[in-house]
Design a protein around this motif. Structure first.
Motif, short mmCIF file in Angstrom:
data_model
loop_
_atom_site.label_atom_id
_atom_site.label_comp_id
_atom_site.label_asym_id
_atom_site.label_seq_id
_atom_site.Cartn_x
_atom_site.Cartn_y
_atom_site.Cartn_z
N ALA A 1 0.89 -1.15 0.00
CA ALA A 1 0.00 0.00 0.00
C ALA A 1 0.92 1.19 0.00
CB ALA A 1 -0.90 0.01 1.21
N ALA A 2 0.47 2.38 0.09
CA ALA A 2 1.39 3.49 0.11
C ALA A 2 0.97 4.46 1.19
CB ALA A 2 1.38 4.20 -1.24
N ALA A 3 1.93 5.28 1.61
CA ALA A 3 1.56 6.24 2.63
C ALA A 3 0.43 7.10 2.10
CB ALA A 3 2.76 7.10 2.98
N LEU A 4 -0.48 7.53 2.95
CA LEU A 4 -1.62 8.33 2.52
C LEU A 4 -1.14 9.64 1.91
CD1 LEU A 4 -4.04 7.90 5.54
CD2 LEU A 4 -4.45 7.16 3.22
N ALA A 5 -1.79 10.04 0.83
CA ALA A 5 -1.49 11.33 0.23
C ALA A 5 -2.08 12.41 1.12
CB ALA A 5 -2.09 11.40 -1.17
N ALA A 6 -1.81 13.67 0.80
CA ALA A 6 -2.35 14.76 1.61
C ALA A 6 -3.86 14.65 1.65
CB ALA A 6 -1.95 16.10 0.99
N THR A 7 -4.45 15.04 2.78
CA THR A 7 -5.89 14.90 2.96
C THR A 7 -6.61 15.65 1.86
OG1 THR A 7 -5.58 14.82 5.32
CG2 THR A 7 -7.81 15.32 4.53
N PHE A 8 -7.60 14.96 1.23
CA PHE A 8 -8.34 15.57 0.15
C PHE A 8 -9.36 16.57 0.71
CE2 PHE A 8 -6.58 11.84 -1.70
CZ PHE A 8 -6.34 12.18 -3.01
N GLY A 9 -9.52 17.73 0.06
CA GLY A 9 -10.47 18.72 0.51
C GLY A 9 -11.86 18.45 -0.04
N THR A 10 -12.68 19.47 -0.06
CA THR A 10 -14.06 19.27 -0.52
C THR A 10 -14.14 19.20 -2.03
OG1 THR A 10 -14.41 21.65 -0.49
CG2 THR A 10 -15.03 20.42 1.48
N ALA A 11 -13.07 19.54 -2.74
CA ALA A 11 -13.09 19.43 -4.19
C ALA A 11 -11.76 18.89 -4.66
CB ALA A 11 -13.36 20.79 -4.84
N TYR A 12 -11.75 18.23 -5.81
CA TYR A 12 -10.54 17.63 -6.35
C TYR A 12 -10.29 18.20 -7.73
CZ TYR A 12 -10.37 14.48 -2.52
OH TYR A 12 -10.25 13.96 -1.25
N GLY A 13 -8.98 18.19 -8.12
CA GLY A 13 -8.59 18.74 -9.40
C GLY A 13 -9.24 18.03 -10.55
N VAL A 14 -9.45 18.73 -11.65
CA VAL A 14 -10.14 18.15 -12.79
C VAL A 14 -9.30 17.07 -13.43
CG1 VAL A 14 -11.09 18.65 -15.06
CG2 VAL A 14 -11.35 20.30 -13.22
N GLY A 15 -9.96 16.00 -13.86
CA GLY A 15 -9.28 14.91 -14.55
C GLY A 15 -10.26 14.24 -15.45
N LYS A 16 -9.91 13.06 -15.94
CA LYS A 16 -10.80 12.30 -16.80
C LYS A 16 -11.15 11.01 -16.14
CE LYS A 16 -10.19 14.66 -20.91
NZ LYS A 16 -10.56 14.65 -22.29
N ASP B 1 -17.55 10.81 -14.61
CA ASP B 1 -17.25 10.89 -16.05
C ASP B 1 -16.41 9.70 -16.48
OD1 ASP B 1 -18.59 13.25 -16.09
OD2 ASP B 1 -16.83 14.53 -16.37
N ARG B 2 -16.77 9.09 -17.59
CA ARG B 2 -16.00 7.98 -18.13
C ARG B 2 -14.72 8.52 -18.77
NH1 ARG B 2 -17.21 2.71 -19.62
NH2 ARG B 2 -16.10 1.86 -21.41
N ALA B 3 -13.60 7.93 -18.45
CA ALA B 3 -12.31 8.38 -19.00
C ALA B 3 -11.38 7.18 -19.14
CB ALA B 3 -11.70 9.45 -18.12
N GLU B 4 -10.20 7.44 -19.63
CA GLU B 4 -9.23 6.36 -19.83
C GLU B 4 -8.10 6.50 -18.82
OE1 GLU B 4 -6.46 6.12 -23.37
OE2 GLU B 4 -7.81 4.45 -23.83
N LEU B 5 -7.87 5.44 -18.06
CA LEU B 5 -6.78 5.39 -17.10
C LEU B 5 -5.57 4.81 -17.80
CD1 LEU B 5 -6.10 5.82 -14.06
CD2 LEU B 5 -6.64 3.41 -13.73
N TRP C 1 -0.21 0.91 -20.73
CA TRP C 1 -1.45 0.20 -20.39
C TRP C 1 -2.60 1.20 -20.31
CZ3 TRP C 1 -1.68 -5.10 -19.73
CH2 TRP C 1 -0.44 -5.77 -19.58
N SER C 2 -3.81 0.76 -20.67
CA SER C 2 -4.96 1.65 -20.58
C SER C 2 -6.23 0.84 -20.32
CB SER C 2 -5.11 2.46 -21.86
OG SER C 2 -5.35 1.60 -22.98
N THR C 3 -7.17 1.48 -19.63
CA THR C 3 -8.47 0.87 -19.36
C THR C 3 -9.49 1.96 -19.09
OG1 THR C 3 -9.68 -0.70 -17.94
CG2 THR C 3 -7.99 0.64 -16.89
N PRO C 4 -10.73 1.79 -19.54
CA PRO C 4 -11.76 2.77 -19.22
C PRO C 4 -12.23 2.61 -17.78
CG PRO C 4 -12.71 0.97 -20.48
CD PRO C 4 -11.23 0.74 -20.45
#
Length: 322
Positions: A11-26, A92-96, A144-147
């Motif tokens: 597992a990995a150390a926790l990232a910084a605590t997420f706020g009430t909104a997250y950055g835009v992505g797909k 939203d559907r996006a490609e990882l 590698w990619s997956t929806p």
């Protein structure tokens, strides 16, 4: 096929605590989430992907009691998970997209095929309510990619489970953080339970996790009150179980006891696993099983108690020399 238990913990150390909104992505393909009623996470109507190699219950506590919760990192053994899609937009559907890189920074393009796949990908929310076992496709350049379509905003963890080619190559599970933008509302971890319902199927859990000692987990599948005795092989087994530790999402990849065609393993209603918890704590179990051409996922919350005290008879005599 080796039926010994293979548990990969990370597992990995926790990232910084997420706020009430997250950055835009797909986005990415549908990941299942529990409702306010704390229903188990599920794969609904997916068709092909999952299980693994089956462990031998006879290898028990002695063989795996000391298995640590190792691999809590994005890089290990000279390999690195390069997540090219660090954020998506919830709903939203996006490609990882991601790449596995070797010690020289080159994209890895040669893998050992395990359980019908070169690589298995797990995406789970940090509250352990959303879970998805995916099988991405690899391009010739190693990408590698997956929806995916993540249902809620928040923090997620991406786990890549693979074995590169090579005479001395070992199985690795690498992890990276993934953010889903949107208004974040944390979910409470569902209470411990030995029953789960998914898509009309009822699954009963018999057994539990013990820190530092192997224990058997039996899961019984039924529908409409009748045992399901015609489970279908899913990536080489009748069931696939993943356990994630609450808090840091340490990952235990557990394999079933027995496999289809071994002459003794029945296609249900019970699926047996042997697992060792790396520590006391709360874990979320996700069982994938296939029936009538569809893969379903039942989820359980399990508490692993304190480790048993060591047997003094097994301890070496104290050394009083100076």
């Amino acid at each position: 096929m080796n039926t010994g238990l293979r548990i990969t913990a990370f597992a990995a150390a926790l990232a910084a605590t997420f706020g009430t909104a997250y950055g835009v992505g797909k986005g990415v393909e549908p990941v299942v989430t529990d409702t306010a009623k704390s229903e188990p996470a599920r794969h609904d109507d997916h068709t092909e992907e999952s299980p693994d190699r089956s462990p031998d219950p006879g290898e028990g506590a002695g063989a795996h009691a000391s298995a640590p919760a190792g691999g809590l990192q994005i890089s290990e053994g000279g390999y690195t998970l390069d997540l090219r899609t660090p954020s998506v937009t919830a709903g939203d559907r996006a490609e990882l997209r991601f790449v596995i890189r070797d010690a020289e920074g080159r994209a890895v393009t040669a893998y050992q095929r395990e359980h019908d796949k070169e690589l298995h990908l797990i995406v789970a929310s940090r509250d352990l309510v959303t879970y998805r076992h995916l099988h991405p496709t690899r391009a010739a350049d190693g990408t590698w990619s997956t929806p995916v379509d993540l249902p809620e905003a928040g923090g997620y963890r991406v786990f890549a489970d693979f074995t590169p080619t090579g005479e001395d190559a070992e199985n690795l599970t690498l992890g990276a953080d993934l953010g889903a933008s949107g208004t974040y509302k944390p979910n409470k971890l569902p209470a411990p339970s030995d029953t789960a319902e998914v898509n009309g199927y009822d699954v009963e859990l018999d057994g539990g996790l013990r820190p530092g000692a192997a224990s058997e987990l039996k899961l019984k599948v039924s529908r409409d009150g009748r045992p399901v005795t015609d489970l279908q092989p899913y990536l080489g087994a009748y069931g696939h179980l993943v356990a994630l530790r609450s808090g840091d999402l340490a990952y235990l990849h557990v394999h079933p006891n027995g496999e289809p065609g071994d002459g003794t393993t029945e296609p249900g209603p019970e699926i047996s696993f042997t697992a060792t918890a790396p520590s006391a704590g709360t874990y979320r179990l996700f069982l994938d099983f296939k029936h009538e051409g569809k893969v379903h996922t039942a989820a359980f919350t399990v508490d692993a108690g304190e480790a048993a005290a060591p047997n003094p008879a097994e301890e070496p005599p104290a050394d009083h020399t100076h």
